[in-house]
Design an enzyme around this catalytic site. Sequence first.
Site, PDB file in Angstrom:
ATOM      1  N   GLY A  48     108.785  23.654 -14.892  1.00 49.24           N
ATOM      2  CA  GLY A  48     107.801  23.927 -13.862  1.00 49.24           C
ATOM      3  C   GLY A  48     106.726  22.859 -13.910  1.00 49.24           C
ATOM      4  N   SER A  49     105.712  23.098 -14.740  1.00 47.46           N
ATOM      5  CA  SER A  49     104.662  22.092 -14.897  1.00 47.46           C
ATOM      6  C   SER A  49     105.226  20.794 -15.464  1.00 47.46           C
ATOM      7  CB  SER A  49     103.553  22.633 -15.808  1.00 47.46           C
ATOM      8  OG  SER A  49     102.886  23.719 -15.185  1.00 47.46           O
ATOM      9  N   ILE A  56      81.536  42.491  -2.600  1.00 49.53           N
ATOM     10  CA  ILE A  56      80.619  42.790  -1.495  1.00 49.53           C
ATOM     11  C   ILE A  56      81.140  43.963  -0.664  1.00 49.53           C
ATOM     12  CG2 ILE A  56      79.731  41.882   0.704  1.00 49.53           C
ATOM     13  CD1 ILE A  56      79.604  39.101  -0.777  1.00 49.53           C
ATOM     14  N   HIS A  57      82.451  44.019  -0.477  1.00 49.87           N
ATOM     15  CA  HIS A  57      83.049  45.131   0.270  1.00 49.87           C
ATOM     16  C   HIS A  57      83.011  46.444  -0.521  1.00 49.87           C
ATOM     17  CE1 HIS A  57      84.660  42.080   3.026  1.00 49.87           C
ATOM     18  NE2 HIS A  57      85.066  43.044   3.823  1.00 49.87           N
ATOM     19  N   GLU A 113     101.725  23.328  -6.364  1.00 48.99           N
ATOM     20  CA  GLU A 113     101.343  21.912  -6.272  1.00 48.99           C
ATOM     21  C   GLU A 113     100.668  21.443  -7.569  1.00 48.99           C
ATOM     22  OE1 GLU A 113     102.067  20.068  -3.586  1.00 48.99           O
ATOM     23  OE2 GLU A 113     102.421  21.530  -2.018  1.00 48.99           O
TER      24      GLU A 113
END
Length: 384
Positions: free
Chosen positions: A130-131, A338-339, A364
């Site tokens: 992967g990486s 905040i919600h 990415e």
Amino acid sequence: MIRDPETLQILLDSIHQFVNQELIPREHEVAETDSIPADIVQQMKDMGLFGLTIPEEYNGLGVTMEEEVNIAFELGRTSPAFRSYIGTNNGIGSIGILLDGTEEQKAHYLPKLAAGEYLSSFCLTEPDSGSDAASLKTAAVRDGDDYVINGTKRFITNAPHAGIFTVMARTNPEIKGAGGISSFIVERGTPGLTIGKPDQKMGQKGAHTADVIFENVRVPAANLIGGKEGVGFKTAMKVLDKGRLHIAALAVGAAERMLADSLQYAVERKQFGQRIADFQLIQGMLADSKADIYAARCMVLDAARKRDEGRNISTEASCAKMFSTEMCGRVADRGVQIHGGAGYISEYAIERFYRDVRLFRLYEGTTQIQQVIIARNMIRDVQG
């Protein structure tokens, strides 16, 4: 670099309107059905969104990097699934062909990608690489006028829908690192190529990834990108540099949407007899998010302009990708806060965005990979 500000503004205005009137109202539908509606796909084709970055000579719009990130700021304001569907044609799925392909490869594939006739996929990641992408094991062995490819690719965006696959494979097993890797164009339907079951993900419903399996897949040597072995990994890295800036811009757009929703909620929601927007602790979260977004937007635009000038922006692209995606995560977290309890309920878009944007810090190149790239570049520069 903006070639014609007036023309760009017309395009941005049309995309802004498209996002507001067509995409945002159907976000919930996409999340529920896990698919992009066919009429939306057709509208994206009609607007030329599949060919934004493909040069005009291949029937695309040929936008510059600065123009592209401004477009991504707009597309980021809605569900990432919409952008993902067109994203590979404008990014990792086509840019390798555009940058390093032969004239024949460009002429054959790029117009089809620009028209949305083909969707493309970028096959780099594997179950064990992967990486550390340079350790990939997928092999391509020359056999006469063909190459025979064997291996498995993982987490491949748009794989269930793609018409062509840009595949990184090892052509020289004696070279263990990047130097033994080449890139190929493999068409869907080639015998031996199969697509795994779509992955069930944390978020981003409607954006599909799956394994791509190659079992004795015979590919003409003419489909070796650039007609040259051993440069596939370099092609992949050039593709990712550009892709990182695009994702950084997308993260800015998503953060702007989340902040707008959170601000609207804070202005409308009342507690203790007043709007919660009047509470200084809420104001602190709103202000921090605004400053974060402003900083990220400036970074992305600066890096995009430098790329358009032809400068090496490996460090700047990684800085922008790292900062913008981490910033987006902070804005998402504050947005849920905040919600309040409503932020944990799927009726509100912030709950979905909170899950959707988590991926930005992974693909990415993870945040940690960006840190390694930035530091390595710094050390190399100081050593001369």
